[in-house]
Scaffold this motif. Structure first.
Motif, PDB file in Angstrom:
ATOM      1  N   GLU A 120     -48.355  26.818  23.683  1.00 31.25           N
ATOM      2  CA  GLU A 120     -47.070  26.166  23.424  1.00 31.25           C
ATOM      3  C   GLU A 120     -47.167  25.363  22.145  1.00 31.25           C
ATOM      4  O   GLU A 120     -48.249  25.087  21.627  1.00 31.25           O
ATOM      5  CB  GLU A 120     -46.703  25.253  24.599  1.00 31.25           C
ATOM      6  N   GLY A 121     -46.012  24.982  21.615  1.00 32.77           N
ATOM      7  CA  GLY A 121     -45.987  24.184  20.399  1.00 32.77           C
ATOM      8  C   GLY A 121     -46.663  22.835  20.585  1.00 32.77           C
ATOM      9  O   GLY A 121     -46.639  22.267  21.683  1.00 32.77           O
ATOM     10  N   ILE A 122     -47.275  22.343  19.527  1.00 34.82           N
ATOM     11  CA  ILE A 122     -48.036  21.096  19.589  1.00 34.82           C
ATOM     12  C   ILE A 122     -47.416  20.077  18.654  1.00 34.82           C
ATOM     13  O   ILE A 122     -47.208  20.343  17.464  1.00 34.82           O
ATOM     14  CB  ILE A 122     -49.506  21.327  19.206  1.00 34.82           C
ATOM     15  N   ALA A 123     -47.150  18.891  19.183  1.00 31.99           N
ATOM     16  CA  ALA A 123     -46.576  17.805  18.395  1.00 31.99           C
ATOM     17  C   ALA A 123     -47.680  16.973  17.751  1.00 31.99           C
ATOM     18  O   ALA A 123     -48.830  16.963  18.211  1.00 31.99           O
ATOM     19  CB  ALA A 123     -45.713  16.914  19.283  1.00 31.99           C
ATOM     20  N   LEU A 124     -47.324  16.281  16.703  1.00 29.98           N
ATOM     21  CA  LEU A 124     -48.229  15.340  16.057  1.00 29.98           C
ATOM     22  C   LEU A 124     -48.694  14.305  17.073  1.00 29.98           C
ATOM     23  O   LEU A 124     -47.886  13.730  17.810  1.00 29.98           O
ATOM     24  CB  LEU A 124     -47.512  14.639  14.905  1.00 29.98           C
ATOM     25  N   GLY A 125     -50.006  14.069  17.139  1.00 33.43           N
ATOM     26  CA  GLY A 125     -50.555  13.059  18.034  1.00 33.43           C
ATOM     27  C   GLY A 125     -50.850  13.536  19.435  1.00 33.43           C
ATOM     28  O   GLY A 125     -51.315  12.743  20.273  1.00 33.43           O
ATOM     29  N   ALA A 126     -50.600  14.815  19.727  1.00 32.38           N
ATOM     30  CA  ALA A 126     -50.882  15.333  21.062  1.00 32.38           C
ATOM     31  C   ALA A 126     -52.357  15.140  21.412  1.00 32.38           C
ATOM     32  O   ALA A 126     -53.240  15.324  20.569  1.00 32.38           O
ATOM     33  CB  ALA A 126     -50.516  16.810  21.146  1.00 32.38           C
ATOM     34  N   ILE A 127     -52.626  14.767  22.670  1.00 32.19           N
ATOM     35  CA  ILE A 127     -53.994  14.542  23.137  1.00 32.19           C
ATOM     36  C   ILE A 127     -54.389  15.716  24.032  1.00 32.19           C
ATOM     37  O   ILE A 127     -53.976  15.795  25.193  1.00 32.19           O
ATOM     38  CB  ILE A 127     -54.117  13.217  23.900  1.00 32.19           C
ATOM     39  N   GLN A 128     -55.177  16.606  23.479  1.00 33.38           N
ATOM     40  CA  GLN A 128     -55.663  17.764  24.233  1.00 33.38           C
ATOM     41  C   GLN A 128     -56.859  17.364  25.098  1.00 33.38           C
ATOM     42  O   GLN A 128     -57.710  16.584  24.668  1.00 33.38           O
ATOM     43  CB  GLN A 128     -56.108  18.884  23.286  1.00 33.38           C
ATOM     44  N   ILE A 129     -56.914  17.946  26.289  1.00 31.94           N
ATOM     45  CA  ILE A 129     -58.062  17.761  27.168  1.00 31.94           C
ATOM     46  C   ILE A 129     -58.683  19.131  27.421  1.00 31.94           C
ATOM     47  O   ILE A 129     -58.210  19.887  28.282  1.00 31.94           O
ATOM     48  CB  ILE A 129     -57.676  17.089  28.509  1.00 31.94           C
ATOM     49  N   PRO A 130     -59.706  19.499  26.665  1.00 34.82           N
ATOM     50  CA  PRO A 130     -60.354  20.800  26.857  1.00 34.82           C
ATOM     51  C   PRO A 130     -61.228  20.804  28.115  1.00 34.82           C
ATOM     52  O   PRO A 130     -61.269  19.817  28.868  1.00 34.82           O
ATOM     53  CB  PRO A 130     -61.189  20.968  25.590  1.00 34.82           C
ATOM     54  N   ALA A 131     -61.951  21.902  28.330  1.00 33.58           N
ATOM     55  CA  ALA A 131     -62.719  22.082  29.562  1.00 33.58           C
ATOM     56  C   ALA A 131     -63.781  21.010  29.765  1.00 33.58           C
ATOM     57  O   ALA A 131     -64.095  20.646  30.911  1.00 33.58           O
ATOM     58  CB  ALA A 131     -63.356  23.466  29.558  1.00 33.58           C
ATOM     59  N   ASP A 132     -64.338  20.453  28.671  1.00 31.51           N
ATOM     60  CA  ASP A 132     -65.377  19.434  28.829  1.00 31.51           C
ATOM     61  C   ASP A 132     -64.813  18.050  29.117  1.00 31.51           C
ATOM     62  O   ASP A 132     -65.571  17.091  29.325  1.00 31.51           O
ATOM     63  CB  ASP A 132     -66.292  19.387  27.606  1.00 31.51           C
ATOM     64  N   GLY A 133     -63.479  17.919  29.137  1.00 31.54           N
ATOM     65  CA  GLY A 133     -62.842  16.664  29.501  1.00 31.54           C
ATOM     66  C   GLY A 133     -62.814  15.604  28.422  1.00 31.54           C
ATOM     67  O   GLY A 133     -62.347  14.485  28.661  1.00 31.54           O
ATOM     68  N   GLN A 134     -63.295  15.927  27.205  1.00 29.98           N
ATOM     69  CA  GLN A 134     -63.334  14.960  26.114  1.00 29.98           C
ATOM     70  C   GLN A 134     -62.068  15.088  25.257  1.00 29.98           C
ATOM     71  O   GLN A 134     -61.795  16.154  24.707  1.00 29.98           O
ATOM     72  CB  GLN A 134     -64.578  15.178  25.250  1.00 29.98           C
TER      73      GLN A 134
END
Length: 323
Positions: A230-244
């Motif tokens: 999906e589209g990503i906004a400025l400042g989005a906080i992604q949480i990948p599989a490692d949780g970081q």
């Protein structure tokens, strides 16, 4: 025109290449928007007038014609012809003057603006440099400034010296709090995970650039591990599989499939953009409507519509006085 010793990374930036994310083009723009806007305001420039974003210092240039400049952002011990000059103010420059910046103890980005802006040919309605897209900059192909580059600007008469009022000058620290607007997949994180996120302290890792800042600390996990991109906004906080957490910045990718717990406000991204590796970060939940009101006031302020007292009055009317 100016002759350069560009240092590790010096880029032409305006406010960004907007309206093209649907074709995969990142907006780009200044990492520290607050400093960028003040540099143009000091010179009565259009808000979008191109500047040089100087990262990590070790920069010098020689001006070939009279102008007035402004320096904002990190204090990199700037000198003109060997004499110290302050940041967050304007300065008259004569032909032949040499500007030099070394490094900064706090902050990592300084903005150099000239009266009426540098003359740079844009592409897709912007000259913002996005290296990963190969767009913008002096060469129009996303290249960083090089020693042989020459930048044109308009010869101008001296204008009165201006300084940014002290209350608007940030203190670039290594212990910061960032306001986060819940969004995206916020409700897909368990309550315990959300509480852990907002109570934990994270560290800015060396894996930080104009695309994103990777943090390390308490791992956060989402009930949903993968999503349709999906589209990503400025400042989005992604949480990948490692949780970081990964906070996405100006040159972010335009789509992604990691869960996102929310977005850092645009103003606080400017604070983060001046952090060095090792900085400590905490998150504070922010009400959407308060964030919107503050953003509107900031835009109006830099467009010259309101002053500080008027801005505070508007904010109180929209959201109630701050506690």
């Amino acid at each position: 025109m100016t002759y350069f010793t560009p240092g590790p990374l010096s880029l032409i930036q305006d406010l960004g290449r907007h309206g093209h994310q649907h074709i995969g083009v990142s907006p780009g723009g200044p990492m520290d928007e607050h400093a960028f806007l003040w540099a143009n305001r000091l010179l009565d420039n259009p808000l979008n007038a191109p500047q040089i974003e100087i990262t990590m210092g070790q920069f010098s240039c020689q001006f070939q014609a009279d102008t007035t400049i402004a320096l904002t952002g990190a204090d990199m011990s700037a000198t003109v012809n060997g004499q110290p000059v302050a940041v967050w103010q304007s300065l008259h420059i004569r032909a032949g003057d040499q500007l030099s910046l070394s490094g900064a103890r706090r902050g990592i980005r300084t903005y150099l603006a000239v009266k009426d802006g540098f003359r740079v040919t844009g592409i897709l309605n912007s000259c913002a440099t996005v290296m990963r897209d190969g767009l913008g900059g002096a060469d129009r192909r996303g290249g960083k400034l090089a020693a042989q580059d020459l930048l044109e600007y308009k010869v101008t008469s001296p204008i009165p010296t201006r300084q940014v009022p002290q209350q608007f000058i940030p203190e670039y620290g290594q212990d910061i709090s960032l306001n986060v607007i819940p969004g995206y997949q916020y409700d897909r994180f368990d309550k315990a995970e959300r509480e852990r996120f907002f109570s934990a302290e994270y560290t800015v890792t060396p894996q930080m650039d104009r695309m994103g800042y990777r943090l390390s600390g308490t791992a956060i996990h989402c009930q949903t591990t993968s999503l349709v991109s999906e589209g990503i906004a400025l400042g989005a906080i992604q949480i990948p599989a490692d949780g970081q957490p990964i906070i996405l910045m100006r040159d972010r990718q335009t789509i992604g499939g990691y869960p996102k717990i929310g977005c850092v406000t645009a103003r606080d991204l400017s604070t983060l953009a001046q952090c060095q590796p090792g900085a400590k970060v905490r998150f504070i939940e922010k009400d959407l409507y308060q964030a919107e009101a503050e953003r509107v006031i900031e835009h109006h302020f830099f467009q010259g519509y309101v002053g500080k007292k008027h801005a505070e009055q508007i904010l109180n009317q929209l959201t109630g006085p701050a506690e």
